[in-house]
Design a protein around this motif. Structure first.
Motif: not given
Length: 223
Positions: A91, A111-112, A114, A137, A139, A152
Protein backbone atom coordinates in the motif's frame (compact mmCIF):
# COMPACT_ATOMS: atom_id res chain seq x y z
CA UNK A 1 -0.66 17.93 -25.29
CA UNK A 2 -1.06 14.86 -27.48
CA UNK A 3 0.03 11.63 -25.89
CA UNK A 4 1.64 9.33 -28.43
CA UNK A 5 0.43 5.74 -28.62
CA UNK A 6 3.83 4.52 -29.91
CA UNK A 7 4.79 2.56 -26.80
CA UNK A 8 7.68 0.67 -28.37
CA UNK A 9 9.44 3.77 -29.69
CA UNK A 10 11.85 4.20 -32.59
CA UNK A 11 15.26 5.80 -33.00
CA UNK A 12 16.04 7.85 -29.89
CA UNK A 13 13.00 6.35 -28.12
CA UNK A 14 13.73 2.71 -29.05
CA UNK A 15 14.19 -0.20 -26.67
CA UNK A 16 17.92 -0.15 -27.38
CA UNK A 17 18.12 3.46 -26.18
CA UNK A 18 16.07 2.53 -23.12
CA UNK A 19 18.45 -0.33 -22.32
CA UNK A 20 21.45 2.00 -22.53
CA UNK A 21 19.79 4.20 -19.89
CA UNK A 22 19.40 1.18 -17.61
CA UNK A 23 23.11 0.41 -17.97
CA UNK A 24 23.90 4.00 -16.96
CA UNK A 25 21.72 3.55 -13.87
CA UNK A 26 23.64 0.38 -12.98
CA UNK A 27 26.91 2.27 -13.45
CA UNK A 28 25.63 4.91 -10.99
CA UNK A 29 24.97 2.27 -8.35
CA UNK A 30 21.32 1.21 -8.77
CA UNK A 31 21.20 -2.49 -7.85
CA UNK A 32 17.53 -3.35 -7.23
CA UNK A 33 16.67 -5.59 -10.19
CA UNK A 34 12.88 -5.27 -9.84
CA UNK A 35 13.15 -1.48 -10.24
CA UNK A 36 15.55 -1.71 -13.19
CA UNK A 37 13.30 -4.26 -14.92
CA UNK A 38 10.24 -2.01 -14.66
CA UNK A 39 12.14 1.04 -15.88
CA UNK A 40 13.62 -0.85 -18.83
CA UNK A 41 10.13 -1.76 -20.04
CA UNK A 42 8.50 1.60 -19.30
CA UNK A 43 8.30 4.01 -22.28
CA UNK A 44 9.45 7.27 -20.66
CA UNK A 45 8.92 9.12 -23.96
CA UNK A 46 5.12 9.02 -23.56
CA UNK A 47 5.37 11.06 -20.35
CA UNK A 48 6.83 14.16 -21.99
CA UNK A 49 5.91 16.44 -24.86
CA UNK A 50 6.41 14.81 -28.25
CA UNK A 51 8.83 17.58 -29.26
CA UNK A 52 11.18 16.48 -26.46
CA UNK A 53 10.78 12.72 -26.93
CA UNK A 54 14.30 12.41 -28.37
CA UNK A 55 15.63 13.36 -24.91
CA UNK A 56 13.42 10.91 -23.00
CA UNK A 57 16.22 8.44 -22.21
CA UNK A 58 18.81 10.95 -21.13
CA UNK A 59 19.49 10.73 -17.41
CA UNK A 60 18.11 14.18 -16.73
CA UNK A 61 14.95 15.92 -15.54
CA UNK A 62 12.81 17.58 -18.21
CA UNK A 63 9.98 20.15 -18.13
CA UNK A 64 6.41 18.88 -18.36
CA UNK A 65 4.59 22.23 -18.16
CA UNK A 66 2.84 24.07 -15.34
CA UNK A 67 6.25 24.76 -13.76
CA UNK A 68 6.82 21.05 -13.07
CA UNK A 69 9.37 18.48 -14.23
CA UNK A 70 9.70 14.76 -14.86
CA UNK A 71 12.40 13.58 -12.46
CA UNK A 72 15.82 12.38 -13.55
CA UNK A 73 15.68 8.58 -14.09
CA UNK A 74 18.46 8.02 -11.56
CA UNK A 75 16.45 9.81 -8.85
CA UNK A 76 13.29 7.86 -9.74
CA UNK A 77 15.26 4.62 -9.52
CA UNK A 78 17.05 5.61 -6.30
CA UNK A 79 13.91 6.70 -4.45
CA UNK A 80 12.00 3.60 -5.54
CA UNK A 81 14.91 1.33 -4.69
CA UNK A 82 15.17 2.77 -1.18
CA UNK A 83 11.56 1.83 -0.51
CA UNK A 84 11.63 -1.58 -2.19
CA UNK A 85 14.78 -2.67 -0.37
CA UNK A 86 13.58 -1.58 3.06
CA UNK A 87 10.19 -3.26 3.44
CA UNK A 88 6.69 -4.06 2.19
CA UNK A 89 5.16 -2.32 -0.84
CA UNK A 90 1.53 -3.43 -0.56
CA UNK A 91 0.00 0.00 0.00
CA UNK A 92 2.03 2.95 -1.31
CA UNK A 93 1.20 6.66 -1.24
CA UNK A 94 2.77 9.06 -3.75
CA UNK A 95 2.65 12.81 -3.22
CA UNK A 96 2.93 14.52 -6.60
CA UNK A 97 1.69 12.46 -9.56
CA UNK A 98 3.10 14.94 -12.06
CA UNK A 99 3.29 13.34 -15.49
CA UNK A 100 2.80 9.87 -13.97
CA UNK A 101 6.25 8.40 -14.67
CA UNK A 102 7.25 7.78 -11.05
CA UNK A 103 3.71 6.52 -10.39
CA UNK A 104 4.05 3.98 -13.19
CA UNK A 105 7.39 2.74 -11.86
CA UNK A 106 5.80 2.32 -8.42
CA UNK A 107 2.89 0.43 -9.98
CA UNK A 108 5.36 -2.14 -11.27
CA UNK A 109 6.79 -2.90 -7.83
CA UNK A 110 3.74 -2.37 -5.58
CA UNK A 111 0.38 -4.00 -4.98
CA UNK A 112 -1.53 -0.69 -4.80
CA UNK A 113 -0.45 2.89 -5.47
CA UNK A 114 -2.39 5.92 -4.23
CA UNK A 115 -1.21 9.09 -5.96
CA UNK A 116 -2.17 12.70 -5.18
CA UNK A 117 -1.67 15.63 -7.56
CA UNK A 118 -2.57 19.25 -6.80
CA UNK A 119 -2.51 20.42 -10.47
CA UNK A 120 -5.57 18.99 -12.18
CA UNK A 121 -4.45 19.38 -15.84
CA UNK A 122 -1.31 17.35 -15.10
CA UNK A 123 -3.37 14.71 -13.32
CA UNK A 124 -5.73 14.34 -16.29
CA UNK A 125 -2.80 13.76 -18.64
CA UNK A 126 -1.30 11.23 -16.25
CA UNK A 127 -4.58 9.31 -16.08
CA UNK A 128 -4.57 9.03 -19.90
CA UNK A 129 -1.11 7.50 -19.72
CA UNK A 130 -2.12 5.00 -17.00
CA UNK A 131 -4.97 3.85 -19.25
CA UNK A 132 -2.64 3.60 -22.24
CA UNK A 133 -0.25 1.44 -20.22
CA UNK A 134 -3.06 -0.71 -18.82
CA UNK A 135 -2.23 0.04 -15.19
CA UNK A 136 -5.03 -1.21 -12.93
CA UNK A 137 -3.43 -0.79 -9.51
CA UNK A 138 -3.17 3.01 -9.47
CA UNK A 139 -5.68 5.14 -7.55
CA UNK A 140 -5.53 8.90 -7.93
CA UNK A 141 -6.84 11.99 -6.22
CA UNK A 142 -6.81 15.70 -7.03
CA UNK A 143 -5.86 17.23 -3.71
CA UNK A 144 -3.36 18.80 -1.36
CA UNK A 145 -0.41 16.47 -0.86
CA UNK A 146 0.38 17.94 2.55
CA UNK A 147 -2.77 16.25 3.85
CA UNK A 148 -2.06 12.79 2.46
CA UNK A 149 -4.93 10.33 1.91
CA UNK A 150 -6.29 9.53 5.34
CA UNK A 151 -9.12 7.31 4.10
CA UNK A 152 -6.65 4.79 2.62
CA UNK A 153 -4.08 4.95 5.43
CA UNK A 154 -2.02 3.43 6.89
CA UNK A 155 0.60 3.06 4.16
CA UNK A 156 3.60 0.74 4.00
CA UNK A 157 5.53 3.37 2.09
CA UNK A 158 5.21 7.03 1.10
CA UNK A 159 7.18 8.79 -1.62
CA UNK A 160 7.18 12.57 -1.94
CA UNK A 161 8.30 14.04 -5.27
CA UNK A 162 8.55 17.70 -4.26
CA UNK A 163 10.50 19.33 -1.45
CA UNK A 164 8.90 20.81 1.69
CA UNK A 165 10.82 22.77 4.32
CA UNK A 166 9.90 20.07 6.83
CA UNK A 167 8.21 16.68 6.72
CA UNK A 168 4.40 17.11 6.84
CA UNK A 169 3.02 15.63 10.07
CA UNK A 170 -0.11 14.16 8.39
CA UNK A 171 2.13 12.00 6.21
CA UNK A 172 4.05 10.69 9.21
CA UNK A 173 0.72 9.95 10.91
CA UNK A 174 -0.40 7.91 7.88
CA UNK A 175 2.57 5.56 7.91
CA UNK A 176 2.09 2.12 9.44
CA UNK A 177 4.55 1.21 12.20
CA UNK A 178 7.46 -0.21 10.22
CA UNK A 179 6.53 1.95 7.24
CA UNK A 180 9.03 4.09 5.33
CA UNK A 181 8.98 7.46 3.64
CA UNK A 182 11.43 8.82 1.09
CA UNK A 183 11.27 12.60 0.84
CA UNK A 184 13.44 15.52 -0.27
CA UNK A 185 13.62 18.25 2.37
CA UNK A 186 14.95 21.78 1.94
CA UNK A 187 17.72 22.09 4.53
CA UNK A 188 18.89 25.60 3.62
CA UNK A 189 18.23 28.03 0.73
CA UNK A 190 18.98 26.21 -2.51
CA UNK A 191 19.96 22.96 -0.76
CA UNK A 192 17.77 19.85 -0.53
CA UNK A 193 18.61 16.52 1.05
CA UNK A 194 16.86 13.23 0.31
CA UNK A 195 15.81 11.45 3.51
CA UNK A 196 14.67 7.91 4.20
CA UNK A 197 12.43 7.86 7.27
CA UNK A 198 11.11 4.83 9.16
CA UNK A 199 8.28 4.84 11.66
CA UNK A 200 8.98 2.71 14.71
CA UNK A 201 7.27 2.11 18.04
CA UNK A 202 9.72 4.61 19.52
CA UNK A 203 9.17 7.33 16.89
CA UNK A 204 10.73 8.31 13.57
CA UNK A 205 14.25 7.35 12.53
CA UNK A 206 15.88 9.29 9.68
CA UNK A 207 18.75 8.60 7.30
CA UNK A 208 20.11 11.30 5.01
CA UNK A 209 20.78 9.82 1.57
CA UNK A 210 22.12 12.45 -0.83
CA UNK A 211 21.67 15.97 -2.13
CA UNK A 212 18.87 16.38 -4.68
CA UNK A 213 16.95 19.06 -6.56
CA UNK A 214 13.14 19.08 -6.70
CA UNK A 215 10.43 21.66 -7.23
CA UNK A 216 9.00 22.91 -3.90
CA UNK A 217 6.07 21.13 -2.30
CA UNK A 218 3.12 23.52 -2.33
CA UNK A 219 -0.22 23.31 -0.58
CA UNK A 220 -3.67 23.86 -2.04
CA UNK A 221 -4.98 22.76 -5.44
CA UNK A 222 -4.98 24.08 -9.03
CA UNK A 223 -7.86 23.34 -11.40
Amino acid sequence: MNITTNLSGIGMTSQRTRSRLIQRLRDKGIIEESVLAVMEKLPRHIFIDEAMAHRAYEDTSLPIGMGQTISQPYIVARMTELLVMSGKMDNVLEIGTGCGYQTSVLAGVSKWVYSIERIQPLQKQAIERFKLLGLHNVNYRHGDGYLGWEEEAPFDAIIVTAAPDQVPQPLLDQLVVGGRMVIPVTSSPGVQQLHLLEKTDEGISSMQVEEVKFVPLLGGVVK
